[in-house]
Scaffold this active site. Structure first.
Site, mmCIF file in Angstrom:
data_model
loop_
_atom_site.group_PDB
_atom_site.id
_atom_site.type_symbol
_atom_site.label_atom_id
_atom_site.label_comp_id
_atom_site.label_asym_id
_atom_site.label_seq_id
_atom_site.Cartn_x
_atom_site.Cartn_y
_atom_site.Cartn_z
ATOM 1 C CE LYS A 1 -1.931 -1.114 3.919
ATOM 2 N NZ LYS A 1 -1.236 -2.380 4.173
ATOM 3 N NE ARG B 1 -3.933 -1.415 10.217
ATOM 4 C CZ ARG B 1 -2.892 -0.887 9.588
ATOM 5 N NH1 ARG B 1 -2.916 0.356 9.173
ATOM 6 N NH2 ARG B 1 -1.826 -1.609 9.369
ATOM 7 N NE ARG C 1 7.940 -2.618 5.769
ATOM 8 C CZ ARG C 1 6.626 -2.612 5.989
ATOM 9 N NH1 ARG C 1 5.831 -1.965 5.175
ATOM 10 N NH2 ARG C 1 6.121 -3.256 6.994
ATOM 11 N NE ARG D 1 6.835 -0.815 9.651
ATOM 12 C CZ ARG D 1 5.664 -0.754 9.016
ATOM 13 N NH1 ARG D 1 5.565 -0.054 7.899
ATOM 14 N NH2 ARG D 1 4.620 -1.383 9.474
ATOM 15 N NE ARG E 1 2.549 -5.239 10.683
ATOM 16 C CZ ARG E 1 3.587 -5.120 9.854
ATOM 17 N NH1 ARG E 1 4.735 -5.708 10.163
ATOM 18 N NH2 ARG E 1 3.490 -4.418 8.762
HETATM 19 P P1 AP5 Z 1 4.916 -1.512 1.635
HETATM 20 O O1 AP5 Z 1 4.551 -0.597 0.524
HETATM 21 O O2 AP5 Z 1 5.685 -0.950 2.789
HETATM 22 O O3 AP5 Z 1 3.612 -2.281 2.168
HETATM 23 P P2 AP5 Z 1 2.394 -1.775 3.055
HETATM 24 O O4 AP5 Z 1 1.186 -2.453 2.557
HETATM 25 O O5 AP5 Z 1 2.376 -0.276 3.135
HETATM 26 O O6 AP5 Z 1 2.840 -2.421 4.419
HETATM 27 P P3 AP5 Z 1 2.808 -1.897 5.898
HETATM 28 O O7 AP5 Z 1 3.489 -2.963 6.711
HETATM 29 O O8 AP5 Z 1 3.369 -0.505 6.024
HETATM 30 O O9 AP5 Z 1 1.341 -1.904 6.211
HETATM 31 P P4 AP5 Z 1 0.756 -2.015 7.574
HETATM 32 O O10 AP5 Z 1 -0.640 -1.850 7.189
HETATM 33 O O11 AP5 Z 1 1.088 -3.197 8.382
HETATM 34 O O12 AP5 Z 1 1.548 -0.893 8.385
HETATM 35 P P5 AP5 Z 1 1.160 0.552 8.879
HETATM 36 O O13 AP5 Z 1 2.377 1.358 8.803
HETATM 37 O O14 AP5 Z 1 -0.071 1.037 8.218
HETATM 38 O O15 AP5 Z 1 5.694 -2.756 0.979
HETATM 39 C C1 AP5 Z 1 6.266 -3.763 1.783
HETATM 40 C C2 AP5 Z 1 7.645 -4.150 1.183
HETATM 41 O O16 AP5 Z 1 7.450 -4.748 -0.101
HETATM 42 C C3 AP5 Z 1 8.570 -2.952 0.944
HETATM 43 O O17 AP5 Z 1 9.896 -3.333 1.210
HETATM 44 C C4 AP5 Z 1 8.414 -2.632 -0.561
HETATM 45 O O18 AP5 Z 1 9.580 -2.042 -1.121
HETATM 46 C C5 AP5 Z 1 8.136 -4.030 -1.133
HETATM 47 N N1 AP5 Z 1 7.235 -3.969 -2.285
HETATM 48 C C6 AP5 Z 1 6.119 -3.205 -2.396
HETATM 49 N N2 AP5 Z 1 5.529 -3.408 -3.585
HETATM 50 C C7 AP5 Z 1 6.283 -4.342 -4.226
HETATM 51 C C8 AP5 Z 1 6.198 -4.984 -5.497
HETATM 52 N N3 AP5 Z 1 5.220 -4.722 -6.347
HETATM 53 N N4 AP5 Z 1 7.130 -5.914 -5.826
HETATM 54 C C9 AP5 Z 1 8.132 -6.193 -4.977
HETATM 55 N N5 AP5 Z 1 8.296 -5.615 -3.782
HETATM 56 C C10 AP5 Z 1 7.374 -4.697 -3.403
HETATM 57 O O19 AP5 Z 1 0.770 0.255 10.399
HETATM 58 C C11 AP5 Z 1 1.720 -0.173 11.332
HETATM 59 C C12 AP5 Z 1 1.038 -0.337 12.684
HETATM 60 O O20 AP5 Z 1 0.506 0.928 13.140
HETATM 61 C C13 AP5 Z 1 -0.147 -1.297 12.724
HETATM 62 O O21 AP5 Z 1 0.256 -2.637 12.905
HETATM 63 C C14 AP5 Z 1 -0.909 -0.755 13.941
HETATM 64 O O22 AP5 Z 1 -0.319 -1.151 15.152
HETATM 65 C C15 AP5 Z 1 -0.741 0.748 13.823
HETATM 66 N N6 AP5 Z 1 -1.808 1.390 13.022
HETATM 67 C C16 AP5 Z 1 -1.631 2.124 11.895
HETATM 68 N N7 AP5 Z 1 -2.809 2.565 11.435
HETATM 69 C C17 AP5 Z 1 -3.753 2.085 12.276
HETATM 70 C C18 AP5 Z 1 -5.179 2.177 12.314
HETATM 71 N N8 AP5 Z 1 -5.839 2.869 11.357
HETATM 72 N N9 AP5 Z 1 -5.835 1.544 13.295
HETATM 73 C C19 AP5 Z 1 -5.184 0.865 14.267
HETATM 74 N N10 AP5 Z 1 -3.840 0.731 14.296
HETATM 75 C C20 AP5 Z 1 -3.135 1.337 13.309
#
Ligand code: AP5
Length: 249
Positions: free
Chosen positions: A43, A122, A161, A194, A205
C-alpha cells in the site's frame, strides 16, 4: 499531470503545523482514495507512486505513529505512548486514539489536492467515523483500492523491507534497493528495519487484518466504492493496473 510535491511533514506533525506545500490551485480532479490491503501488500509503495502522479498527499496513520517514536518521552501524550506499545506488538491501536489523530488532521481531508489514506480506516468503527468526518466537511471518497496478494508473497516483501528513519520512504533489499546501500535516496538518512517486521509481530498483524480489517471489503462493496487490484508484479505494473481499473477520468 504535473506532480505536486507530496508534503508528509505537516500530516506527521499535525497540531498547529501548516502544510508547507499546499496546491496553488485545485487540480483538474482531486482524488480522494483509501488504500486497503494486508500488512506488507504494498500500500505504501503504491501510495508513493499515486501521490507523485496524482498530486494528492499520502496520509499514513502508521507513519504518524512511527514519527511519534522520535519525540522525547515527555512530548508524547499517554495515548500516543500506549499506541507505540500496541504497534511494536503488531496489534491495532485503539480506535479512539486513531480517530483523535485523524480529527487533529481534518484539514488534510479538506485539501483541494485530494488525499490518499494509507492504513486508515482499519476497522468498521474507523470507516464509519471517516464517513461522518467527510460528510461534515462536504467531501466524499472517489474509490477504495483493495490490494490483494497471497500471504506467503506478502511475508517475503515484509522481511526485506527497509524504511527511512526520517522521511519514511520505503525500500526493499532486493526489489527496490536504494542507490547507496542503507541510505535514503530522498533525504540521505539511514534506512532501518521496522520493529514490527519481526516474525512474531507479522503473525499478530496478519491476524488483526483478518479479524478487523477484512470486513471493510464488504463495507465498501456495499457503498459501490471498492476496486480490487491484484498486487503481484512490479510496483509500476501494479500502478498501471490501478490506473486502468480505478483512475479513469
Ligand atoms: P509496503 O509498501 O511498505 O507495504 P504496506 O502495505 O504499506 O505495508 P505496511 O506494513 O506498512 O502496512 P501495515 O498496514 O502493516 O503498516 P502501517 O504502517 O499502516 O511494501 C512492503 C515491502 O514490499 C517494501 O519493502 C516494498 O519495497 C516491497 N514492495 C512493495 N511493492 C512491491 C512490489 N510490487 N514488488 C516487490 N516488492 C514490493 O501500520 C503499522 C502499525 O501501526 C499497525 O500494525 C498498527 O499497530 C498501527 N496502526 C496504523 N494505522 C492504524 C489504524 N488505522 N488503526 C489501528 N492501528 C493502526
Amino acid at each position: 499531470m504535473n506532480a505536486i510535491k507530496n508534503d508528509r511533514a505537516a500530516w506527521l506533525k499535525a497540531g498547529k503545523a501548516v502544510c508547507s506545500n499546499p496546491p496553488r490551485k485545485a487540480p483538474a480532479k482531486a482524488w480522494r482514495l483509501v488504500l486497503l490491503g494486508a500488512p506488507g501488500v504494498g500500500k505504501g509503495t503504491q501510495a508513493e507512486l499515486l501521490s507523485d502522479r496524482l498530486g494528492a498527499c499520502q496520509l499514513s496513520t502508521g507513519d504518524v505513529f512511527r514519527a511519534a517514536k522520535c519525540l522525547a518521552e515527555g512530548e508524547r501524550s499517554p495515548a500516543l505512548e500506549a499506541a507505540l506499545h500496541y504497534m511494536v506488538r503488531g496489534e491495532l491501536v485503539p480506535d479512539e486514539t486513531v480517530l483523535g489523530i485523524i480529527r487533529e488532521r481534518t484539514r488534510c481531508l479538506r485539501c483541494c489536492g485530494g488525499f490518499l489514506l494509507d492504513g486508515f480506516p482499519r476497522t468498521v468503527a474507523q470507516a464509519e467515523a471517516l464517513e461522518a468526518v467527510l460528510k461534515n466537511n462536504k467531501v466524499s471518497l472517489t474509490a477504495v483500492l483493495n490490494y490483494d496478494m497471497p500471504i506467503d508473497q506478502i511475508v517475503a516483501r515484509l522481511s526485506g523491507r527497509r524504511t527511512c528513519s526520517k522521511c519514511k520512504a520505503v525500500y526493499h533489499v532486493a526489489n527496490k534497493p536504494p542507490r547507496v546501500k542503507n541510505i535514503c535516496d530522498h533525504c540521505g538518512e539511514q534506512l532501518i528495519q521496522r520493529e514490527d517486521d519481526r516474525p512474531e509481530s507479522i503473525r499478530v498483524r496478519m491476524e488483526a487484518y483478518e479479524k478487523s480489517t477484512r470486513p471493510l471489503i464488504d463495507f465498501y462493496k456495499k457503498r459501490a466504492l471498492l476496486v480490487t487490484i491484484k498486487a503481484e508484479g512490479s510496483p509500476e505494473e501494479i500502478y498501471q493496473r490501478t490506473r486502468a481499473l480505478a483512475l479513469a477520468e
